[in-house]
Scaffold this motif. Structure first.
Motif, PDB file in Angstrom:
ATOM      1  N   ALA A  84       0.831  -1.206   0.000  1.00 15.90           N
ATOM      2  CA  ALA A  84       0.000   0.000   0.000  1.00 15.90           C
ATOM      3  C   ALA A  84       0.865   1.255   0.000  1.00 15.90           C
ATOM      4  CB  ALA A  84      -0.934  -0.010   1.208  1.00 15.90           C
ATOM      5  N   LEU A  85       1.929   1.253   0.807  1.00 20.96           N
ATOM      6  CA  LEU A  85       2.834   2.399   0.846  1.00 20.96           C
ATOM      7  C   LEU A  85       3.494   2.604  -0.512  1.00 20.96           C
ATOM      8  CD1 LEU A  85       4.342   4.603   2.472  1.00 20.96           C
ATOM      9  CD2 LEU A  85       6.045   2.847   3.024  1.00 20.96           C
ATOM     10  N   ALA A  86       3.938   1.535  -1.137  1.00 21.77           N
ATOM     11  CA  ALA A  86       4.564   1.642  -2.458  1.00 21.77           C
ATOM     12  C   ALA A  86       3.587   2.204  -3.487  1.00 21.77           C
ATOM     13  CB  ALA A  86       5.081   0.280  -2.895  1.00 21.77           C
ATOM     14  N   ARG A  87       2.336   1.763  -3.410  1.00 24.34           N
ATOM     15  CA  ARG A  87       1.327   2.258  -4.361  1.00 24.34           C
ATOM     16  C   ARG A  87       1.078   3.749  -4.152  1.00 24.34           C
ATOM     17  NH1 ARG A  87      -1.525   3.452  -8.097  1.00 24.34           N
ATOM     18  NH2 ARG A  87       0.610   3.553  -8.833  1.00 24.34           N
ATOM     19  N   MET A  88       1.005   4.193  -2.876  1.00 20.58           N
ATOM     20  CA  MET A  88       0.796   5.603  -2.585  1.00 20.58           C
ATOM     21  C   MET A  88       1.976   6.442  -3.045  1.00 20.58           C
ATOM     22  SD  MET A  88      -0.327   7.389   1.008  1.00 20.58           S
ATOM     23  CE  MET A  88       1.071   6.737   1.933  1.00 20.58           C
ATOM     24  N   ASN A  89       3.189   5.996  -2.758  1.00 24.44           N
ATOM     25  CA  ASN A  89       4.372   6.753  -3.161  1.00 24.44           C
ATOM     26  C   ASN A  89       4.501   6.820  -4.680  1.00 24.44           C
ATOM     27  OD1 ASN A  89       5.177   7.400  -0.570  1.00 24.44           O
ATOM     28  ND2 ASN A  89       6.572   5.672  -0.359  1.00 24.44           N
ATOM     29  N   ALA A  90       4.131   5.746  -5.366  1.00 25.12           N
ATOM     30  CA  ALA A  90       4.190   5.748  -6.828  1.00 25.12           C
ATOM     31  C   ALA A  90       3.220   6.771  -7.415  1.00 25.12           C
ATOM     32  CB  ALA A  90       3.889   4.348  -7.364  1.00 25.12           C
TER      33      ALA A  90
END
Length: 274
Positions: A84-90
């Protein structure tokens, strides 16, 4: 199903507050927290430019809530939390967002639940719970690459108030995004014929600077008194009832946007999508 494992005490505290002690209050407060950010032209302008609020407002709401909830419910270091964090940062990497705007949005996640609960909850947030909320969002903000994050609750509060004083001002994009968001929220809770009643109820919870920045009229005086009274009464009644025993997991709530479930890696927006 949650994949939570052993994790820091502050993460467990935030999970408890959001899923057991104040599940309803925190969900409502975060709806208003996001709404407040739309009073900033640099934030609302970017959101209006993406066209998401005209094209798929419910999907954008669901995606935001699901990404944040995956991290709270499963832990920042869990596989789902990291995804989820990776998706938000992307998503954020596709836009030019100032550090101050990012800090402000982060500050609303720290402050608005505490302000709401202290005003309307069955009890006030404790000192240790405030510290846990600060620690959680400092951790999250660091993983998002946000610089100069306040160190304590008072620091978040001072930054938040100074930022709003300097940046809350009317813009057409504020009104556009706010109007679409109000329609979305009303549609989630009321049949369309009752929207004219629901709009002043929402405005009764907004202070004058926020209303002015959105181009909204204040609610009638009687409603400005009645709505907070009704919410305080609800909090008092909640204090008399047995505490929730099973966690309320936002990620498990059925959604018309994803009738067959969702994949974290497909949440949010992607470059080049219509």
């Amino acid at each position: 199903m949650s994949t939570r494992s052993v994790r820091p005490t502050y993460e467990e505290t935030v999970f408890r507050l959001a899923s057991l002690d104040f599940a309803w209050d925190i969900e409502r407060s975060l709806e208003f927290a996001l709404f407040r950010t739309y009073a900033v032209p640099s934030i609302s302008g970017l959101l209006a430019k993406t066209g998401e609020f005209e094209r798929a407002p419910r999907k954008r709401y669901d995606d935001t809530e699901l990404i944040l909830s995956e991290m709270v419910e499963n832990g920042l270091d869990s596989p789902r939390g990291q995804a989820a964090l990776a998706r938000m940062n992307a998503m954020h990497a596709n836009y030019r967002i100032s550090n101050d705007d990012m800090r402000y949005v982060l500050s609303t996640f720290v402050l608005e639940p505490v302000r709401w609960i202290d005003r309307f909850g069955r009890r006030k947030v404790t000192k240790d719970e405030r510290a846990a909320i600060v620690a959680y969002y400092r951790d999250l903000g660091g993983r998002m690459g946000i610089a100069d994050i306040p160190e304590d609750f008072g620091g978040f509060d001072r930054f938040n108030r100074a930022y709003e004083a300097a940046n809350f001002r009317y813009a057409d994009s504020n009104a556009q995004v706010a109007g679409a968001t109000m329609d979305l929220m009303l549609g989630m809770y009321l049949p369309r014929r009752l929207w004219p009643l629901g709009r002043p109820v929402m405005r009764a919870l907004m202070h004058p600077a926020l209303l002015a920045a959105m181009g909204l009229e204040p609610a009638p005086k009687w409603m400005q008194r009645f709505v907070p009274f009704a919410l305080r009464l609800r909090g008092r009644i909640a204090g008399w009832l047995p505490r929730r025993r099973r966690p309320h997991l936002i990620t498990s709530v059925p959604r018309p946007t994803y009738p067959g479930g969702y994949l974290i890696e497909r949440l949010g927006t992607f470059p080049g999508e219509p």
